[in-house]
Design an enzyme around this catalytic site. Structure first.
Site, mmCIF file in Angstrom:
data_model
loop_
_atom_site.group_PDB
_atom_site.id
_atom_site.type_symbol
_atom_site.label_atom_id
_atom_site.label_comp_id
_atom_site.label_asym_id
_atom_site.label_seq_id
_atom_site.Cartn_x
_atom_site.Cartn_y
_atom_site.Cartn_z
ATOM 1 N N ALA A 55 0.842 -1.203 0.000
ATOM 2 C CA ALA A 55 0.000 0.000 0.000
ATOM 3 C C ALA A 55 0.875 1.250 0.000
ATOM 4 C CB ALA A 55 -0.933 -0.009 1.204
ATOM 5 N N ILE A 58 2.322 1.626 -3.553
ATOM 6 C CA ILE A 58 1.300 2.114 -4.491
ATOM 7 C C ILE A 58 1.068 3.609 -4.273
ATOM 8 C CG2 ILE A 58 -1.147 1.979 -5.097
ATOM 9 C CD1 ILE A 58 -0.975 -1.033 -4.489
ATOM 10 N N ASP A 59 0.975 4.008 -3.027
ATOM 11 C CA ASP A 59 0.745 5.419 -2.713
ATOM 12 C C ASP A 59 1.964 6.263 -3.070
ATOM 13 O OD1 ASP A 59 -1.117 7.278 -1.812
ATOM 14 O OD2 ASP A 59 -0.126 7.416 0.143
ATOM 15 N N ALA A 60 3.161 5.696 -2.939
ATOM 16 C CA ALA A 60 4.368 6.439 -3.288
ATOM 17 C C ALA A 60 4.412 6.736 -4.784
ATOM 18 C CB ALA A 60 5.609 5.660 -2.863
ATOM 19 N N LEU A 63 2.246 9.691 -5.305
ATOM 20 C CA LEU A 63 2.849 10.926 -4.796
ATOM 21 C C LEU A 63 3.997 11.406 -5.682
ATOM 22 C CD1 LEU A 63 2.730 10.330 -0.962
ATOM 23 C CD2 LEU A 63 1.296 11.799 -2.357
#
Length: 80
Positions: A55, A58-60, A63
């Site tokens: 997670a 994926i979020d990195a 960003l």
């Protein structure tokens, strides 16, 4: 349309599509985690660790896209 309008449109696409992709990816991963935890409850802790790591990755990626969009919007590398 001017160059700055195209840069604003590109920033919107980068952030919008990145957010949609990250949300869908995390939702699919969460669903698969719940399925795997229901099938083998003894592996729940190991799977949870891997789920949170993925997670974050994926979020990195999302960003990084936001950072690139902000570079385009505020630093104006195309001379807009």
């Amino acid at each position: 349309m001017t160059t700055s309008a195209f840069v604003a449109l590109a920033c919107a696409f980068i952030i919008g599509l990145g957010a949609i992709g990250a949300c869908i990816g995390i939702a699919i991963m969460g669903g698969k985690y719940l399925e795997a935890s229901a099938r083998q409850p003894e592996l729940m802790n190991a799977l949870q660790t891997k789920m949170f790591l993925l997670a974050g990755l994926i979020d990195a990626a999302f960003l990084i896209g936001v950072g690139i969009a902000m570079l385009f919007a505020f630093a104006s590398p195309f001379g807009a």
